[in-house]
Enzyme design. Structure first.
Site, PDB file in Angstrom:
ATOM      1  N   THR A 203    -153.206 -47.300 -25.925  1.00 58.31           N
ATOM      2  CA  THR A 203    -154.251 -47.502 -25.038  1.00 58.31           C
ATOM      3  C   THR A 203    -155.542 -47.041 -25.537  1.00 58.31           C
ATOM      4  O   THR A 203    -155.588 -46.184 -26.432  1.00 58.31           O
ATOM      5  CB  THR A 203    -154.059 -46.772 -23.704  1.00 58.31           C
ATOM      6  OG1 THR A 203    -152.516 -47.353 -23.246  1.00 58.31           O
ATOM      7  CG2 THR A 203    -154.762 -47.288 -22.560  1.00 58.31           C
ATOM      8  N   ARG A 231    -142.902 -55.010 -16.961  1.00 57.75           N
ATOM      9  CA  ARG A 231    -143.304 -53.678 -16.567  1.00 57.75           C
ATOM     10  C   ARG A 231    -144.912 -53.822 -16.524  1.00 57.75           C
ATOM     11  O   ARG A 231    -145.626 -54.071 -17.646  1.00 57.75           O
ATOM     12  CB  ARG A 231    -142.591 -52.483 -17.207  1.00 57.75           C
ATOM     13  CG  ARG A 231    -143.332 -51.264 -16.798  1.00 57.75           C
ATOM     14  CD  ARG A 231    -144.330 -50.863 -18.111  1.00 57.75           C
ATOM     15  NE  ARG A 231    -144.794 -49.371 -17.681  1.00 57.75           N
ATOM     16  CZ  ARG A 231    -145.900 -48.833 -18.051  1.00 57.75           C
ATOM     17  NH1 ARG A 231    -146.664 -49.556 -18.949  1.00 57.75           N
ATOM     18  NH2 ARG A 231    -146.290 -47.634 -17.795  1.00 57.75           N
ATOM     19  N   GLY A 233    -148.351 -50.890 -16.354  1.00 55.83           N
ATOM     20  CA  GLY A 233    -148.824 -49.774 -16.086  1.00 55.83           C
ATOM     21  C   GLY A 233    -149.860 -49.336 -15.302  1.00 55.83           C
ATOM     22  O   GLY A 233    -150.356 -50.520 -14.435  1.00 55.83           O
ATOM     23  N   ASP A 234    -150.729 -48.270 -15.361  1.00 57.33           N
ATOM     24  CA  ASP A 234    -151.839 -48.266 -14.800  1.00 57.33           C
ATOM     25  C   ASP A 234    -153.197 -48.843 -15.237  1.00 57.33           C
ATOM     26  O   ASP A 234    -153.913 -49.303 -14.560  1.00 57.33           O
ATOM     27  CB  ASP A 234    -152.288 -46.621 -14.810  1.00 57.33           C
ATOM     28  CG  ASP A 234    -152.377 -46.267 -16.247  1.00 57.33           C
ATOM     29  OD1 ASP A 234    -151.671 -46.509 -17.295  1.00 57.33           O
ATOM     30  OD2 ASP A 234    -153.425 -45.584 -16.487  1.00 57.33           O
ATOM     31  N   THR A 254    -155.164 -42.431 -19.388  1.00 61.60           N
ATOM     32  CA  THR A 254    -154.260 -42.577 -20.527  1.00 61.60           C
ATOM     33  C   THR A 254    -152.924 -41.922 -20.193  1.00 61.60           C
ATOM     34  O   THR A 254    -153.000 -40.790 -19.386  1.00 61.60           O
ATOM     35  CB  THR A 254    -154.674 -42.600 -21.833  1.00 61.60           C
ATOM     36  OG1 THR A 254    -153.772 -43.178 -22.952  1.00 61.60           O
ATOM     37  CG2 THR A 254    -155.057 -41.250 -22.048  1.00 61.60           C
ATOM     38  N   GLY A 255    -151.935 -42.482 -20.754  1.00 63.19           N
ATOM     39  CA  GLY A 255    -150.416 -41.568 -20.571  1.00 63.19           C
ATOM     40  C   GLY A 255    -149.546 -42.476 -19.655  1.00 63.19           C
ATOM     41  O   GLY A 255    -149.499 -43.574 -19.698  1.00 63.19           O
ATOM     42  N   GLY A 257    -148.343 -44.187 -17.230  1.00 63.00           N
ATOM     43  CA  GLY A 257    -148.982 -45.130 -16.149  1.00 63.00           C
ATOM     44  C   GLY A 257    -148.392 -45.024 -14.962  1.00 63.00           C
ATOM     45  O   GLY A 257    -149.010 -44.944 -13.782  1.00 63.00           O
TER      46      GLY A 257
HETATM   47  C1  SD4 Z   1    -149.358 -47.297 -19.520  1.00 63.31           C
HETATM   48  N1  SD4 Z   1    -151.266 -45.877 -19.570  1.00 63.31           N
HETATM   49  O1  SD4 Z   1    -149.147 -48.508 -19.636  1.00 63.31           O
HETATM   50  C2  SD4 Z   1    -150.420 -46.765 -20.507  1.00 63.31           C
HETATM   51  C3  SD4 Z   1    -149.954 -46.221 -21.693  1.00 63.31           C
HETATM   52  C4  SD4 Z   1    -150.895 -45.238 -22.343  1.00 63.31           C
HETATM   53  O2  SD4 Z   1    -151.218 -44.184 -24.542  1.00 63.31           O
HETATM   54  O3  SD4 Z   1    -151.632 -44.874 -21.752  1.00 63.31           O
HETATM   55  N2  SD4 Z   1    -150.471 -44.995 -23.798  1.00 63.31           N
HETATM   56  O4  SD4 Z   1    -148.737 -46.702 -18.960  1.00 63.31           O
END
Ligand code: SD4
Length: 343
Positions: A203, A231, A233-234, A254-255, A257
């Site tokens: 991301t 799926r 994410g956020d 980030t991270g 989601g």
């Molecule tokens: C997600 N937040 O799709 C994103 C993934 C992400 O570094 O941030 N990866 O959940």
């Protein structure tokens, strides 16, 4: 107390960085700027390159909205990164992309589960500007993109993604990695990799303030590698992966989601800033909320927030160490290492 091991470690990293021409990391919060001084910040090491494109616009008195779109397009197009069409596929072998964008007037647009389009962030902007909707997904989003003149790219995976996918198929086990960076020895222009060669994040989120003092933000991702088909994410969800309130500030996440969505993460950070917290303190409070909800499981996930307030103050906080963000303004161009809950 003076920790000799830590000191040696950081001096060594510093010297290595200098030798390799890598900008050294700074710790803590960057200096405060005043409104009217443009600034752009973005997640992870790739943010350095993305910020340059955003700065081209900001430094010429351009709009923050144009800057955050142009900035993350660099990362979406990069062959060297884990965002965009070259990234890891879902568990069925297809790359599906999510993106969102928001301006200073609560205008926002997003696309999700979008396939074969190189610049989802620009499609998100068209959704914002040309439709009565905020969000388009899947084949509908693709159809809209094609109608808007975006070319349909080949279905094929990149060489890196093919290799990662073949490797993953051996166990076919969905096990999100903790997103960390700053560990690869080849500097910020090299792809972030884990020891097994896999990318470890997917991301880029970017927020900026322009010379008029207006805020905007963007976020674009391939989502978690090897996710279930469909799926999200956020990142494409306004209020989760991105939120901008021009009176208060702009935030991206980030991270993992799922755990950002659970607390409406970016919106939560903006609301905490509204209550008077600094960007760093607000990011920290939101992370602590996730840690509390997750209990023991917090040790095995990563979530990071990155925030900019209306005064031009910047802050970040992550669950795990190893979250970096890039800042560019009229005075500096730097990677910062975020503080984290676990050290
Ligand atoms: C997600 N937040 O799709 C994103 C993934 C992400 O570094 O941030 N990866 O959940």
């Amino acid at each position: 107390m003076f920790d000799r091991r830590k000191f040696l470690h950081s001096s060594l990293l510093g010297s290595l960085g200098t030798l390799l021409g890598v900008k050294s990391f700074a710790a803590g919060e960057p200096p405060r700027l005043t409104t009217g001084q443009p600034v752009v910040i973005s997640t992870w090491d790739d943010g350095l390159e993305a910020n340059k494109a955003a700065w081209e616009i900001l430094s010429r008195q351009g709009r923050a909205l144009d800057a955050v779109e142009a900035g993350v397009r660099v990362t979406e197009a990069s062959q060297n990164c884990c965002v965009g069409l070259g990234a890891n596929p879902d568990r069925d072998g297809f790359v599906t992309l999510d993106a969102s964008i928001m301006d200073e007037s609560f205008n926002c647009g997003s696309v999700a589960f979008l396939e074969r389009i190189k610049h989802p962030i620009s499609v998100a902007r068209r959704v914002m500007e040309k439709t009565p909707h905020v969000m388009l997904v899947g084949s509908g989003a693709q159809q809209f993109a094609i109608a808007e003149g975006f070319p349909l790219e080949p279905l094929e995976l990149s060489e890196d993604a093919k290799r990662n996918y073949q490797q993953w198929l051996k166990t076919s086990e969905y096990k999100p990695v903790i997103n960390i960076e700053n560990r690869h020895p080849n500097g910020p222009s090299a792809p972030a990799r884990l020891e097994n060669g896999q990318w470890n994040h997917d991301t880029i989120g970017m927020v900026a303030m322009d010379a008029a003092g207006n805020l905007s933000g963007s976020c674009t991702t391939s989502g978690m590698g090897f996710k279930m088909r469909g799926r999200l994410g956020d990142s494409p969800i306004i209020g989760a992966g991105l939120f901008v309130d021009n009176e208060i500030g702009a935030v991206t996440a980030t991270g993992q989601g799922e755990d950002v969505i659970r607390i409406c993460g970016s919106h939560t950070v903006v609301e905490l800033m509204r209550q008077g917290l600094s960007p760093a303190a607000a990011c920290r409070r939101a992370v602590e909320r996730i840690v509390k909800i997750k209990g023991e499981k917090a040790a095995s996930i990563q979530v990071a927030f990155l925030a900019l307030n209306k005064k031009g103050e910047v802050g970040a906080y992550a669950i795990q160490k190893g979250f970096s963000y890039a800042l560019k303004n009229g005075k500096e161009e730097k990677l910062y290492r975020s503080e984290s809950y676990f050290s």
